[in-house]
Write a protein that holds these residues in place. Structure first.
Motif, mmCIF file in Angstrom:
data_model
loop_
_atom_site.group_PDB
_atom_site.id
_atom_site.type_symbol
_atom_site.label_atom_id
_atom_site.label_comp_id
_atom_site.label_asym_id
_atom_site.label_seq_id
_atom_site.Cartn_x
_atom_site.Cartn_y
_atom_site.Cartn_z
ATOM 1 N N ILE A 733 -33.520 6.605 137.838
ATOM 2 C CA ILE A 733 -35.101 6.073 137.746
ATOM 3 C C ILE A 733 -34.856 5.932 136.276
ATOM 4 N N LEU A 734 -34.543 6.935 135.320
ATOM 5 C CA LEU A 734 -35.008 6.775 134.035
ATOM 6 C C LEU A 734 -33.979 5.848 133.360
ATOM 7 N N ASN A 735 -32.837 5.164 134.232
ATOM 8 C CA ASN A 735 -32.201 4.266 133.653
ATOM 9 C C ASN A 735 -31.436 4.851 132.240
ATOM 10 N N LYS A 736 -30.844 6.003 132.628
ATOM 11 C CA LYS A 736 -30.317 6.888 131.702
ATOM 12 C C LYS A 736 -28.805 6.377 131.264
ATOM 13 N N ARG A 737 -28.435 6.114 130.097
ATOM 14 C CA ARG A 737 -26.999 5.557 130.116
ATOM 15 C C ARG A 737 -26.042 6.776 129.883
ATOM 16 N N ASN A 738 -25.301 7.095 130.873
ATOM 17 C CA ASN A 738 -24.274 8.113 131.159
ATOM 18 C C ASN A 738 -22.897 7.585 130.885
ATOM 19 N N ILE A 739 -22.136 8.314 129.957
ATOM 20 C CA ILE A 739 -20.734 7.741 129.738
ATOM 21 C C ILE A 739 -19.914 8.627 130.686
ATOM 22 N N ILE A 740 -19.269 8.064 131.831
ATOM 23 C CA ILE A 740 -18.577 8.960 132.448
ATOM 24 C C ILE A 740 -16.958 8.879 132.318
ATOM 25 N N ASN A 741 -16.579 8.018 131.385
ATOM 26 C CA ASN A 741 -15.186 7.897 130.551
ATOM 27 C C ASN A 741 -15.004 7.288 129.569
ATOM 28 N N ALA A 742 -13.997 7.724 128.718
ATOM 29 C CA ALA A 742 -13.834 7.009 127.385
ATOM 30 C C ALA A 742 -12.368 7.167 126.878
ATOM 31 N N TYR A 743 -11.701 6.138 126.489
ATOM 32 C CA TYR A 743 -10.408 6.166 125.778
ATOM 33 C C TYR A 743 -10.538 5.143 124.821
ATOM 34 N N TYR A 744 -9.025 5.113 124.111
ATOM 35 C CA TYR A 744 -8.814 4.403 123.025
ATOM 36 C C TYR A 744 -7.888 3.398 123.023
ATOM 37 N N THR A 745 -7.804 2.202 122.569
ATOM 38 C CA THR A 745 -7.191 1.167 122.360
ATOM 39 C C THR A 745 -6.695 0.750 121.049
ATOM 40 N N LEU A 746 -5.681 0.070 120.842
ATOM 41 C CA LEU A 746 -5.372 -0.573 119.469
ATOM 42 C C LEU A 746 -5.695 -2.206 119.563
ATOM 43 N N ASP A 747 -6.392 -2.868 118.647
ATOM 44 C CA ASP A 747 -6.782 -4.223 118.661
ATOM 45 C C ASP A 747 -5.318 -4.810 117.945
ATOM 46 N N SER A 748 -5.675 -6.388 117.727
ATOM 47 C CA SER A 748 -4.485 -7.100 117.081
ATOM 48 C C SER A 748 -4.242 -6.648 115.817
ATOM 49 N N ASP A 749 -5.289 -5.903 114.949
ATOM 50 C CA ASP A 749 -5.262 -5.425 113.717
ATOM 51 C C ASP A 749 -4.788 -3.923 113.449
ATOM 52 N N ASN A 750 -4.454 -3.533 114.696
ATOM 53 C CA ASN A 750 -3.894 -1.950 114.847
ATOM 54 C C ASN A 750 -5.201 -1.067 114.292
ATOM 55 N N ALA A 751 -6.338 -1.570 114.532
ATOM 56 C CA ALA A 751 -7.488 -0.753 114.395
ATOM 57 C C ALA A 751 -7.843 -0.257 115.942
ATOM 58 N N ILE A 752 -8.307 0.968 115.798
ATOM 59 C CA ILE A 752 -8.734 1.866 117.272
ATOM 60 C C ILE A 752 -9.981 1.483 117.611
ATOM 61 N N ASN A 753 -10.093 1.006 118.903
ATOM 62 C CA ASN A 753 -11.483 0.904 119.683
ATOM 63 C C ASN A 753 -11.594 1.854 120.454
ATOM 64 N N LYS A 754 -12.765 2.233 120.690
ATOM 65 C CA LYS A 754 -13.260 3.127 121.674
ATOM 66 C C LYS A 754 -13.999 2.486 122.912
ATOM 67 N N ILE A 755 -13.251 2.574 124.249
ATOM 68 C CA ILE A 755 -13.719 1.909 125.176
ATOM 69 C C ILE A 755 -14.602 3.093 126.015
ATOM 70 N N GLU A 756 -15.721 2.624 126.474
ATOM 71 C CA GLU A 756 -16.592 3.730 127.120
ATOM 72 C C GLU A 756 -17.066 2.817 128.591
ATOM 73 N N ASN A 757 -16.759 3.668 129.611
ATOM 74 C CA ASN A 757 -17.204 3.519 130.899
ATOM 75 C C ASN A 757 -18.676 3.994 131.274
ATOM 76 N N GLU A 758 -19.731 3.178 131.735
ATOM 77 C CA GLU A 758 -20.891 3.674 132.127
ATOM 78 C C GLU A 758 -21.089 3.989 133.362
ATOM 79 N N SER A 759 -21.915 4.707 133.743
ATOM 80 C CA SER A 759 -22.340 5.161 135.184
ATOM 81 C C SER A 759 -23.238 4.019 135.782
ATOM 82 N N LEU A 760 -23.923 4.157 136.921
ATOM 83 C CA LEU A 760 -24.687 3.231 137.447
ATOM 84 C C LEU A 760 -26.126 3.290 136.693
ATOM 85 N N GLY A 761 -26.838 2.131 136.256
ATOM 86 C CA GLY A 761 -27.919 2.151 135.538
ATOM 87 C C GLY A 761 -29.081 2.484 136.880
ATOM 88 N N ILE A 762 -30.219 1.896 136.629
ATOM 89 C CA ILE A 762 -31.287 2.126 137.510
ATOM 90 C C ILE A 762 -31.080 1.213 138.580
#
Length: 772
Positions: A733-762
């Motif tokens: 109901i509160l449309n709380k943004r819950n992160i249920i998983n996170a991992y890291y990748t490298l982009d084309s410039d070798n910079a680290i990107n954080k990928i976050e997977n969210e739970s169901l919204g409202i």
């Protein structure tokens, strides 16, 4: 004085008393016996124990308030032709009156320890198991319908770290460590919409049994739990049917008497998502397809996806034939399917190219069961079945001119015979044999670069088991003691698996229980997050090969104490579980161990606490708290030191309340748990080396998870024979943004990107049902 006169003097007062009881109640309309029993339980502070079929559809005249307990039981005995045995001042056993030919149902009487556990339709038995009956199910927060696999997640010690029914964690275990049985047949697919909806129709399910520990010896596999679904198994010559829909799917079922000895049960369900877009579908779509090839291609500048089509359906059928009073035949059929198609279009060298990618996931099963009551005390059940799981995917990458074909197929065939001997109401002896052959194949075919891999393993196993169940005369003590011997010919391995369930009631309202078991299983799932099915379905079934993939074994012990008086329940259970033979590939690592193949174990210690109070069958309020520590040990990883399990949720709290009066049901609930472990990049990571350097494995945690849910149902009569239900629910109901998983990748410039997977919204939902 003659004997006849003496007998007349002795029995005449009893006869007049019973006649008086009859006269006092004759003016009242009859009610269902189950309704009368609930009223008596509350009035006299007693508990009735019975087999479901013995009181099914039984009616009686309501009991007047001026009767003693003994008078009330005597009256019901006359009204229902059932035996009511007062075991002590608190427990009453109900059983069918024995027929003159000596034949009766050999189903063992089970004492109900806790009725309406959390809500109506959930019961705790004295063997430690929990039973859910969808037909009498009340309501739970956020659930618009009695979804089987969503419902069990309301129970202490059961949750899903990613909100899906295809990843249920029972006391820290992985989903593949749950044995899911549908009418005795093992299932390999549990969810629709890639895990957001249970694949099992609740309206054709009579009963669901959940065993977290102390499992009966007849069950193999499932080192974390057994989830057993049972369809109705008796012919009552009564037609029943129902139709319904919500914002995701429509369904229908029918229970059709064909003759006095035969019956057909059928059901079907299909999504409406390929026909109409709803707000519920949009939220489900966003949740499942985030961070997948599907959504990535949509956001690409050079490639788009269009004409996507997704739908699911399931079909079940059961044929019942009572050949004679002693012989019964049952035929079972089950089919579930998920289908996803989408076109990927790209412009290359000024030329438009479009290719179709698709994913199909199916589970089909068929079985035959023969039941024979040899005598009033001895019966056998024989069953053969075949369960086939098939996942096919073809994924085109038009930008890289690549085609990937992947297949995962499971073929499970089994034959088993189970025997039950009931010499009396206190003793039950159970034994049997099971043969199982499981074959699992995995195919991977890539055209650029050219690569093909096909692996198939087959394992045949034999199992014999035996168990003795004892229930004392006063129903205070129950002991189940058994064992199972599993032999795998391919590996020449023999596993001895003892099972224990002990329950002792004391001081009338307290019960102590201790449960224990050894288990093993040869099937598991690997999680390939880099080379999965379209970035959506990343779990594939595999078989043990006794080398790189060992047989998984577990040992578990738990003890609990429960206090239950005046509809006030306090329950606490402590447990420890050790699991050996897991592989890194089955755990879904997305850190420095993602591409490492290692064999290890995990140990979880925890306690589940529940406080539940019910008020006049109208309000039920509960709070549950679970604390656990769950750690891996891999000799080859982390210098052999333990580190947190990917499913290590140390704290979990649920607070909920339901309101039921007349035709209205309301439920609201709050779920909170600590965040799952996460591995962050090291602060000493070297840039531009094309490799991420990580800190200690699972050394940190994601933010805490919080979700508030609501649901309501309203029942009304359309006509004398048609009943209707309207339901609404809101998840998060509160449309709380819950992160249920996170991992890291490298982009084309070798910079680290954080990928976050969210739970169901409202996520709102609406349903409408008709029952005939």
């Amino acid at each position: 004085m003659s004997k006849a006169s003496l007998l007349s003097i002795f029995f005449l007062p009893l006869f007049l008393n019973v006649a008086n009881l009859k006269a006092q109640t004759i003016q009242k309309d009859k009610q269902l016996l189950i309704t009368i029993l609930k009223a008596l339980e509350e009035k006299y502070n007693i508990s009735f124990s019975y087999a479901d079929e013995s009181i099914k559809n039984k009616k009686a005249t309501p009991i007047t308030d001026d009767l003693t307990l003994e008078q009330a039981l005597e009256f019901l005995k006359l009204e229902t032709n059932l035996d009511f045995e007062l075991l002590n001042n608190r427990f009453v056993a109900i059983k069918k009156a024995q027929k003159s030919d000596g034949l009766f149902n050999t189903q063992r009487l089970e004492e109900v320890v806790i009725n309406n556990y959390l809500t109506s339709g959930i019961t705790k038995l004295n063997d430690g198991s929990l039973t859910i009956k969808p037909e009498t199910f009340g309501i739970l927060p956020g659930l618009i319908e009695p979804d089987v696999l969503q419902t069990i997640q309301a129970l202490p010690g059961v949750l899903s770290v990613d909100e899906t029914v295809s990843n249920i964690n029972v006391r820290g275990g992985t989903h593949d460590q749950n044995l899911i049985l549908w009418d005795g047949i093992k299932m390999y697919q549990s969810g629709h919409f890639f895990g957001l909806i249970s694949a099992f129709n609740p309206y054709t399910t009579k009963r669901v049994n959940l065993y977290k520990n102390g499992t009966h010896a007849k069950y193999g596999d499932g080192i974390s739990s057994v989830i057993e679904m049972q369809l109705p198994d008796t012919i009552d010559n009564e037609f029943k049917a129902g139709l319904g829909f919500n914002l995701i799917n429509a369904d229908g079922f029918a229970k059709i008497p064909l003759s006095k000895k035969t019956e057909l049960q059928i059901s079907t369900r299909r999504s409406i998502t390929d026909l109409i877009n709803t707000s519920t579908y949009n939220q489900y779509f966003k949740r499942i397809f985030q961070d997948s090839d599907f959504t990535k291609s949509k956001s690409s500048d050079n490639s788009i996806s269009q004409n996507e089509s997704f739908y699911f359906y399931d079909v079940t059928a059961k044929f019942l034939y009572d050949i004679t009073k002693k012989d019964k035949l049952r035929v079972h059929f089950y089919h579930v399917s998920n289908e996803l198609n989408y076109d990927e279009q790209s412009t290359i060298n000024d030329r438009n190219e479009a290719l179709n990618s698709k994913l199909t996931q199916r589970n089909t099963a068929i079985g035959v069961t023969y039941i024979r009551d040899w005598t009033s005390k001895f019966s056998t059940t024989s069953q053969i079945y075949v369960s086939n799981y098939d996942l096919d995917a073809i994924n085109f990458d038009v930008l890289n001119n690549q085609r990937l074909i992947q297949e995962n197929e499971v073929f499970d065939g089994s034959a088993k015979i189970d025997a039950i001997y009931n010499p009396n109401q206190q003793l039950k002896i159970n034994g049997g044999y099971q043969f199982t052959e499981v074959g699992i194949s995995n195919l991977e075919d890539v055209n650029n670069p050219d690569f093909r891999s096909y692996i198939k393993e087959v394992v045949r196993s034999h199992a014999v088991y035996g168990e003795i169940n004892f229930l004392s005369n006063n129903a205070k003590t129950r002991l189940n003691l058994g064992g199972r011997l599993n032999y795998i010919k391919k590996f020449d391995m023999l596993f001895a698996e003892p099972r224990l369930s002990f329950s002792q009631r004391f001081l009338n309202h307290f019960r102590f229980e201790i449960l224990g078991e050894f288990k093993s299983q040869t099937t598991s799932q690997i999680i390939d997050l880099q080379n999965d099915f379209l970035g959506i379905e990343n779990r594939r079934w595999i078989l043990s090969n006794n080398s790189t993939i060992p047989v998984v074994k577990s040992k578990q012990l738990s003890g609990g104490i429960h206090f239950n008086k005046n509809k006030f329940l306090i329950s606490a259970e402590a447990y420890i579980k050790n699991v050996n033979g897991i592989t890194t590939r089955s755990q879904g690592f997305q850190n420095q161990y993602q591409f490492v193949n290692a064999i290890g174990s995990y140990q979880i210690k925890g306690i589940d606490f529940l406080l539940n109070k019910q008020f006049n069958d109208i309000i039920s309020t509960w709070v549950s708290y679970s604390y656990s520590t769950n750690n891996y040990t891999f000799d080859e990883l982390n210098n052999g030191e333990p580190f947190p399990n990917n499913a290590d949720i140390q704290h979990a709290v649920t607070f909920a309340s339901t309101y039921t009066k007349n035709n209205i049901k309301l439920a609201v609930g709050l779920n909170w748990h600590s965040g799952i472990p996460n591995t962050e990049p090291s602060i000493n990571d070297v840039p531009n080396d094309e490799v991420i350097t990580y800190a200690s494995p699972n050394g940190s945690n994601l933010n805490d998870y919080l979700r508030l849910d609501f649901s309501t149902n309203y029942d009304f009569n359309v006509s004398d024979n048609v009943k209707a239900t309207i339901g609404t629910s809101v998840w998060n109901i509160l449309n709380k943004r819950n992160i249920i998983n996170a991992y890291y990748t490298l982009d084309s410039d070798n910079a680290i990107n954080k990928i976050e997977n969210e739970s169901l919204g409202i996520t709102p939902n609406v349903s409408f049902r008709l029952k005939f």
